[in-house]
Scaffold this active site. Structure first.
Site, PDB file in Angstrom:
ATOM      1  N   HIS A 289       0.845  -1.194   0.000  1.00 38.93           N
ATOM      2  CA  HIS A 289       0.000   0.000   0.000  1.00 38.93           C
ATOM      3  C   HIS A 289       0.878   1.241   0.000  1.00 38.93           C
ATOM      4  O   HIS A 289       2.088   1.183   0.218  1.00 38.93           O
ATOM      5  CB  HIS A 289      -0.966   0.012   1.178  1.00 38.93           C
ATOM      6  CG  HIS A 289      -0.306   0.086   2.529  1.00 38.93           C
ATOM      7  ND1 HIS A 289       0.229   1.234   3.058  1.00 38.93           N
ATOM      8  CD2 HIS A 289      -0.095  -0.876   3.470  1.00 38.93           C
ATOM      9  CE1 HIS A 289       0.720   1.001   4.250  1.00 38.93           C
ATOM     10  NE2 HIS A 289       0.541  -0.284   4.523  1.00 38.93           N
TER      11      HIS A 289
ATOM     12  N   CYS B 160       4.761  -4.237   6.331  1.00 38.76           N
ATOM     13  CA  CYS B 160       4.163  -4.017   5.016  1.00 38.76           C
ATOM     14  C   CYS B 160       5.210  -3.540   4.011  1.00 38.76           C
ATOM     15  O   CYS B 160       6.327  -3.174   4.371  1.00 38.76           O
ATOM     16  CB  CYS B 160       3.054  -2.975   5.106  1.00 38.76           C
ATOM     17  SG  CYS B 160       1.511  -3.626   5.780  1.00 38.76           S
TER      18      CYS B 160
END
Length: 326
Positions: free
Chosen positions: A129, A142
């Site tokens: 993301h 992430c």
């Protein structure tokens, strides 16, 4: 399947937010540039979808280089800088697939913090993301991307898109071989299998409710077994028959039929330490005819076929996780 023990609640909460807090500090929008890959600065990326407009997409994240490489039908169409997990929160390596897509995702844990253009890889918090890119690993696990790049990537991924996270970046290799899908080189059999591909085109964006579910196969030499997963549910298994040597750590994405070679055309990638000739020989792995028939009913362009020497642990997958840790 995973070789890790279950994450603690504290780790899961931290992972679910990943870089959400960093986003509040000012994410980099990103800039499309024309540079050599090693010259890319934080937030810069290349994007050339015209090099290969169609075909299945595969994402390779290189932890060492802090780069994300995007391949479509075996051709690299984009490269971006990224920021992965910092010390103590390292981004796990292995094979993942996109489990969920949410363009406007917000953290349910950290004050509704934004996580734009999220492609979820695990249900305990690992995702691709948009986020802040300081030029080094800084997330809680992430893979942070430039905002503009993450929006472009969001348009071409689908549920089931393979994401390989590895220390090194390896280029994909084209493999044309009957292996697994075709029991032999018989022309009549090839024609039959090609006919079953009709109507199973590669959609631009699958959902879990589509008529053609995403099919993945995992062959484990440890368990001498092959499992078939549709979307995120294990639906069948059969015996693994192979030459007895290590299978290696490889991922194959089916591109379609190759009529000239009378075989299936695969894009082969490794998530191990090095590429080898073994990844180009699919005939060394097979199963019995009854299970082959089940496979042939379900395969489609874009399906994933994974080889591993690790054990299969479907009971340890967290909810719908589809993970093979290296």
């Amino acid at each position: 399947m995973t070789t890790r023990t279950s994450l603690s609640r504290r780790t899961m909460i931290a992972g679910s937010a990943c870089a959400a807090l960093a986003l509040l500090a000012g994410p980099l929008v990103g800039q499309h540039v024309y540079k050599e890959l090693h010259e890319l600065k934080p937030g810069e990326f290349t994007w050339h979808p015209e090099r290969q407009p169609y075909g299945p997409v595969a994402v390779i994240v290189s932890l060492t280089d802090q780069r994300v490489h995007i391949y479509r039908n075996g051709i690299r169409i984009a490269v971006s800088t990224c920021s992965t997990g910092k010390t103590g929160h390292e981004t796990p390596t292995g094979v993942f697939v996109v489990l969920q897509k949410d363009r406007d995702h917000r953290s349910s844990t950290y004050n509704n913090a934004p996580m734009p253009n999220m492609n979820r890889l695990t249900w305990d918090g690992i995702a691709l993301h948009a986020g802040n890119l300081p030029g080094y690993p800084a997330s809680h696990g992430c893979v942070r991307l430039p905002l503009k790049f993450s929006a472009l990537l969001f348009e071409i991924t689908h549920l089931g898109t393979p994401v390989i996270i590895a220390d090194e970046h390896h280029f994909p290799v084209d493999v044309v071989h009957p292996g697994m899908i075709l029991a032999n080189h018989a022309e009549t059999e090839f024609e039959h299998v090609v006919s079953t591909l009709e109507g199973r085109k590669h959609p631009s964006d699958w959902t879990l409710d589509d008529a053609y579910p995403i099919t993945s196969m995992i062959a484990s030499s440890h368990d001498r077994r092959i499992v078939v997963i549709e979307n995120d549910v294990e639906i069948a298994d059969g015996p693994l028959i192979w030459d007895g040597d290590p299978l290696g750590a490889h991922v194959y994405v089916l591109k379609g039929a190759h009529e000239g070679a009378q075989g299936m055309h695969w894009q082969a990638l490794t998530y191990g330490t090095s590429q080898s000739a073994e990844m180009q020989d699919l005939e060394r792995v097979r199963t019995d005819e009854a299970f082959s028939q089940q496979i042939r009913k379900r395969f489609h362009p874009g399906m994933i076929y994974i080889m591993t020497d690790l054990p299969l642990h479907p009971d340890s997958r967290s909810q719908r996780d589809f993970v093979i840790m290296s």
